[in-house]
Motif scaffolding. Structure first.
Motif, PDB file in Angstrom:
ATOM      1  N   HIS A  16      36.448  66.570  11.352  1.00 51.97           N
ATOM      2  CA  HIS A  16      35.459  66.534  10.279  1.00 51.97           C
ATOM      3  C   HIS A  16      36.077  66.206   8.907  1.00 51.97           C
ATOM      4  O   HIS A  16      36.217  67.072   8.052  1.00 51.97           O
ATOM      5  N   ALA A  17      36.462  64.972   8.754  1.00 52.44           N
ATOM      6  CA  ALA A  17      37.036  64.495   7.495  1.00 52.44           C
ATOM      7  C   ALA A  17      35.913  63.835   6.685  1.00 52.44           C
ATOM      8  O   ALA A  17      35.392  62.796   7.095  1.00 52.44           O
ATOM      9  N   TYR A  18      35.570  64.435   5.576  1.00 49.39           N
ATOM     10  CA  TYR A  18      34.437  63.918   4.795  1.00 49.39           C
ATOM     11  C   TYR A  18      34.683  64.042   3.301  1.00 49.39           C
ATOM     12  O   TYR A  18      35.051  65.113   2.815  1.00 49.39           O
ATOM     13  N   VAL A  19      34.454  62.930   2.614  1.00 48.70           N
ATOM     14  CA  VAL A  19      34.527  62.914   1.146  1.00 48.70           C
ATOM     15  C   VAL A  19      33.160  62.468   0.646  1.00 48.70           C
ATOM     16  O   VAL A  19      32.569  61.521   1.193  1.00 48.70           O
ATOM     17  N   ARG A  20      32.668  63.159  -0.364  1.00 44.52           N
ATOM     18  CA  ARG A  20      31.346  62.811  -0.909  1.00 44.52           C
ATOM     19  C   ARG A  20      31.262  61.316  -1.188  1.00 44.52           C
ATOM     20  O   ARG A  20      32.213  60.726  -1.712  1.00 44.52           O
TER      21      ARG A  20
ATOM     22  N   GLU B 247      26.216  59.983   5.982  1.00 42.04           N
ATOM     23  CA  GLU B 247      25.236  58.889   5.803  1.00 42.04           C
ATOM     24  C   GLU B 247      25.893  57.535   6.090  1.00 42.04           C
ATOM     25  O   GLU B 247      25.222  56.568   6.442  1.00 42.04           O
ATOM     26  N   ALA B 248      27.225  57.487   5.923  1.00 43.16           N
ATOM     27  CA  ALA B 248      27.965  56.242   6.197  1.00 43.16           C
ATOM     28  C   ALA B 248      27.787  55.789   7.646  1.00 43.16           C
ATOM     29  O   ALA B 248      27.922  54.604   7.952  1.00 43.16           O
ATOM     30  N   TYR B 249      27.494  56.723   8.522  1.00 42.94           N
ATOM     31  CA  TYR B 249      27.358  56.387   9.949  1.00 42.94           C
ATOM     32  C   TYR B 249      25.991  55.797  10.302  1.00 42.94           C
ATOM     33  O   TYR B 249      25.839  55.178  11.348  1.00 42.94           O
TER      34      TYR B 249
ATOM     35  N   GLY C  70      39.839  62.009  16.393  1.00 43.07           N
ATOM     36  CA  GLY C  70      38.827  61.198  17.068  1.00 43.07           C
ATOM     37  C   GLY C  70      37.795  60.747  16.058  1.00 43.07           C
ATOM     38  O   GLY C  70      37.475  61.491  15.122  1.00 43.07           O
ATOM     39  N   THR C  71      37.320  59.523  16.209  1.00 40.79           N
ATOM     40  CA  THR C  71      36.237  59.064  15.338  1.00 40.79           C
ATOM     41  C   THR C  71      35.374  58.070  16.113  1.00 40.79           C
ATOM     42  O   THR C  71      35.721  57.660  17.214  1.00 40.79           O
ATOM     43  N   TRP C  72      34.241  57.705  15.532  1.00 40.01           N
ATOM     44  CA  TRP C  72      33.360  56.731  16.171  1.00 40.01           C
ATOM     45  C   TRP C  72      34.071  55.383  16.248  1.00 40.01           C
ATOM     46  O   TRP C  72      34.669  54.942  15.259  1.00 40.01           O
TER      47      TRP C  72
ATOM     48  N   SER D  35      32.550  60.063  -4.407  1.00 35.82           N
ATOM     49  CA  SER D  35      33.957  60.334  -4.765  1.00 35.82           C
ATOM     50  C   SER D  35      34.948  59.578  -3.894  1.00 35.82           C
ATOM     51  O   SER D  35      36.148  59.880  -3.898  1.00 35.82           O
ATOM     52  N   ARG D  36      34.477  58.567  -3.166  1.00 39.48           N
ATOM     53  CA  ARG D  36      35.357  57.849  -2.240  1.00 39.48           C
ATOM     54  C   ARG D  36      36.318  56.907  -2.965  1.00 39.48           C
ATOM     55  O   ARG D  36      36.108  56.556  -4.116  1.00 39.48           O
ATOM     56  N   ASN D  37      37.322  56.468  -2.220  1.00 36.89           N
ATOM     57  CA  ASN D  37      38.286  55.464  -2.691  1.00 36.89           C
ATOM     58  C   ASN D  37      39.046  55.885  -3.937  1.00 36.89           C
ATOM     59  O   ASN D  37      39.381  55.066  -4.784  1.00 36.89           O
ATOM     60  N   ARG D  38      39.306  57.189  -4.024  1.00 37.85           N
ATOM     61  CA  ARG D  38      40.106  57.692  -5.142  1.00 37.85           C
ATOM     62  C   ARG D  38      41.312  58.464  -4.615  1.00 37.85           C
ATOM     63  O   ARG D  38      41.922  59.237  -5.342  1.00 37.85           O
ATOM     64  N   GLY D  39      41.559  58.349  -3.336  1.00 36.30           N
ATOM     65  CA  GLY D  39      42.733  59.014  -2.773  1.00 36.30           C
ATOM     66  C   GLY D  39      42.486  60.435  -2.280  1.00 36.30           C
ATOM     67  O   GLY D  39      43.423  61.115  -1.859  1.00 36.30           O
TER      68      GLY D  39
ATOM     69  N   ASN E 182      34.765  51.438  11.452  1.00 35.81           N
ATOM     70  CA  ASN E 182      35.986  50.672  11.173  1.00 35.81           C
ATOM     71  C   ASN E 182      36.747  51.195   9.954  1.00 35.81           C
ATOM     72  O   ASN E 182      37.970  51.196   9.932  1.00 35.81           O
ATOM     73  N   TRP E 183      36.001  51.636   8.938  1.00 36.21           N
ATOM     74  CA  TRP E 183      36.654  52.114   7.723  1.00 36.21           C
ATOM     75  C   TRP E 183      37.501  53.359   8.018  1.00 36.21           C
ATOM     76  O   TRP E 183      38.582  53.527   7.449  1.00 36.21           O
ATOM     77  N   ALA E 184      36.982  54.225   8.923  1.00 37.90           N
ATOM     78  CA  ALA E 184      37.719  55.457   9.240  1.00 37.90           C
ATOM     79  C   ALA E 184      38.979  55.103  10.034  1.00 37.90           C
ATOM     80  O   ALA E 184      40.059  55.652   9.793  1.00 37.90           O
ATOM     81  N   ILE E 185      38.848  54.151  10.967  1.00 36.62           N
ATOM     82  CA  ILE E 185      40.012  53.725  11.752  1.00 36.62           C
ATOM     83  C   ILE E 185      41.079  53.153  10.813  1.00 36.62           C
ATOM     84  O   ILE E 185      42.252  53.517  10.874  1.00 36.62           O
TER      85      ILE E 185
HETATM   86  C1  LIG Z   1      37.154  58.351   5.699  1.00 36.14           C
HETATM   87  C2  LIG Z   1      37.087  59.096   4.371  1.00 36.14           C
HETATM   88  C3  LIG Z   1      37.269  60.594   4.621  1.00 36.14           C
HETATM   89  C4  LIG Z   1      38.227  58.607   3.472  1.00 36.14           C
HETATM   90  O1  LIG Z   1      38.182  59.314   2.246  1.00 36.14           O
HETATM   91  P1  LIG Z   1      38.524  58.601   0.836  1.00 36.14           P
HETATM   92  O2  LIG Z   1      38.702  59.676  -0.156  1.00 36.14           O
HETATM   93  O3  LIG Z   1      37.513  57.571   0.523  1.00 36.14           O
HETATM   94  O4  LIG Z   1      39.926  57.941   1.209  1.00 36.14           O
HETATM   95  P2  LIG Z   1      41.061  57.417   0.205  1.00 36.14           P
HETATM   96  O5  LIG Z   1      40.494  57.215  -1.152  1.00 36.14           O
HETATM   97  O6  LIG Z   1      42.253  58.283   0.363  1.00 36.14           O
HETATM   98  O7  LIG Z   1      41.393  56.044   0.881  1.00 36.14           O
HETATM   99  C5  LIG Z   1      40.399  55.049   0.962  1.00 36.14           C
HETATM  100  C6  LIG Z   1      40.766  53.831   0.138  1.00 36.14           C
HETATM  101  O8  LIG Z   1      40.946  54.183  -1.223  1.00 36.14           O
HETATM  102  C7  LIG Z   1      42.177  53.638  -1.693  1.00 36.14           C
HETATM  103  N1  LIG Z   1      42.717  54.523  -2.708  1.00 36.14           N
HETATM  104  C8  LIG Z   1      43.511  55.588  -2.510  1.00 36.14           C
HETATM  105  N2  LIG Z   1      43.814  56.149  -3.688  1.00 36.14           N
HETATM  106  C9  LIG Z   1      43.195  55.428  -4.645  1.00 36.14           C
HETATM  107  C10 LIG Z   1      43.118  55.530  -6.052  1.00 36.14           C
HETATM  108  N3  LIG Z   1      43.768  56.497  -6.714  1.00 36.14           N
HETATM  109  N4  LIG Z   1      42.358  54.631  -6.705  1.00 36.14           N
HETATM  110  C11 LIG Z   1      41.695  53.667  -6.031  1.00 36.14           C
HETATM  111  N5  LIG Z   1      41.727  53.536  -4.689  1.00 36.14           N
HETATM  112  C12 LIG Z   1      42.481  54.392  -4.008  1.00 36.14           C
HETATM  113  C13 LIG Z   1      43.030  53.616  -0.474  1.00 36.14           C
HETATM  114  O9  LIG Z   1      44.106  52.716  -0.602  1.00 36.14           O
HETATM  115  C14 LIG Z   1      42.059  53.189   0.543  1.00 36.14           C
HETATM  116  O10 LIG Z   1      41.873  51.798   0.409  1.00 36.14           O
HETATM  117  P3  LIG Z   1      41.692  50.792   1.594  1.00 36.14           P
HETATM  118  O11 LIG Z   1      40.204  50.665   1.748  1.00 36.14           O
HETATM  119  O12 LIG Z   1      42.346  49.564   1.127  1.00 36.14           O
HETATM  120  O13 LIG Z   1      42.318  51.416   2.805  1.00 36.14           O
HETATM  121  C15 LIG Z   1      35.754  58.811   3.627  1.00 36.14           C
HETATM  122  O14 LIG Z   1      35.612  57.415   3.519  1.00 36.14           O
HETATM  123  C16 LIG Z   1      34.519  59.361   4.303  1.00 36.14           C
HETATM  124  O15 LIG Z   1      34.140  60.505   4.109  1.00 36.14           O
HETATM  125  N6  LIG Z   1      33.836  58.486   5.090  1.00 36.14           N
HETATM  126  C17 LIG Z   1      32.584  58.819   5.786  1.00 36.14           C
HETATM  127  C18 LIG Z   1      32.832  59.779   6.909  1.00 36.14           C
HETATM  128  C19 LIG Z   1      33.957  59.333   7.806  1.00 36.14           C
HETATM  129  O16 LIG Z   1      34.042  58.201   8.240  1.00 36.14           O
HETATM  130  N7  LIG Z   1      34.847  60.303   8.122  1.00 36.14           N
HETATM  131  C20 LIG Z   1      35.929  60.128   9.071  1.00 36.14           C
HETATM  132  C21 LIG Z   1      35.554  60.899  10.273  1.00 36.14           C
HETATM  133  S1  LIG Z   1      36.888  61.161  11.393  1.00 36.14           S
END
Ligand SMILES: CC(C)(COP(=O)(O)OP(=O)(O)OC[C@H]1O[C@@H](n2cnc3c(N)ncnc32)[C@H](O)[C@@H]1OP(=O)(O)O)[C@@H](O)C(=O)NCCC(=O)NCCS
Length: 180
Positions: free
Chosen positions: A79-83, A22-24, A110-112, A86-90, A116-119
């Motif tokens: 296919h890297a995906y976090v609910r 949905e982020a896309y 590869g990504t879109w 549950s994002r931003n928790r590492g 920008n967040w994925a890059i």
């Molecule tokens: C890209 C994606 C997989 C990253 O997953 P995520 O679990 O959110 O990633 P992380 O938590 O490891 O890292 C993201 C941020 O959280 C921060 N973080 C990591 N551990 C943390 C913690 N314990 N507490 C708080 N923040 C934390 C990271 O420093 C990072 O911060 P930044 O924004 O300053 O870079 C996820 O955002 C996603 O599913 N996005 C939509 C789909 C997508 O874009 N997929 C990529 C396709 S290739």
């Protein structure tokens, strides 16, 4: 917390992908968006083609998934995906680290171009964008995606790619014409 996924996880992988994707919506070009973002048949096809999924569990539930696929002489992160909840928790970072430790091959992802967040996420983990001409070549060589997706995607390479193929490093991000 991180484990290999099996057939029993198919439905949860499907749900995580389509929730996280949905982020896309409204970010990637409108003609590249579809609902569901990934159909079950497409996911099945990806697995049959060799994408191995790993999942991050919280309690009994998977909240993040990431695939790795060996193609020719490289490993692709697929296919890297976090609910969304549950994002931003590492979790994504932990999955990426686990997967990069499962191969000795040079790693590409590869990504879109618009995601920008994925890059940033991959860059934070040491990946670097390759140049526009290199990414076109790599997407054609290692991925099976439509021309439109090639035009609207970027490729990032892990540090272990560059000694293997030193010419592909993009000197500046903004030399990527497709990047918004
Ligand atoms: C890209 C994606 C997989 C990253 O997953 P995520 O679990 O959110 O990633 P992380 O938590 O490891 O890292 C993201 C941020 O959280 C921060 N973080 C990591 N551990 C943390 C913690 N314990 N507490 C708080 N923040 C934390 C990271 O420093 C990072 O911060 P930044 O924004 O300053 O870079 C996820 O955002 C996603 O599913 N996005 C939509 C789909 C997508 O874009 N997929 C990529 C396709 S290739």
């Amino acid at each position: 917390m991180i484990r290999a996924c099996d057939d029993a996880d198919f439905e949860v992988i499907y749900r995580i992908i389509n929730d996280a994707a949905e982020a896309y919506k409204g970010v990637i070009p409108a003609d590249c968006w579809k609902e569901p973002y990934m159909a079950r048949e497409e996911l099945r096809h990806e697995i049959e083609e060799g994408a191995e999924f790993w999942g991050y569990g919280q309690g009994k539930e998977l909240v993040g998934i990431m695939g790795i696929q060996h193609v020719q002489d490289v490993a692709l992160i697929r296919h890297a995906y976090v609910r969304t909840s549950s994002r931003n928790r590492g979790i994504g970072g932990a999955l990426l680290l686990a997967l990069t430790q499962k191969t000795t091959c040079p790693i590409l992802v590869g990504t879109w171009a618009a995601a920008n967040w994925a890059i940033k996420f991959y860059e934070k983990h040491g990946f670097r964008l390759v140049s526009q001409s290199e990414k076109d070549r790599l997407l054609r060589k290692y991925w099976s995606i439509p021309q439109r997706q090639i035009e609207t995607s970027v490729v990032l390479a892990a540090p272990n790619w560059f000694p293997y193929h030193a010419t592909g490093l993009s000197r500046r991000h903004d030399d990527l014409a497709v990047r918004k």
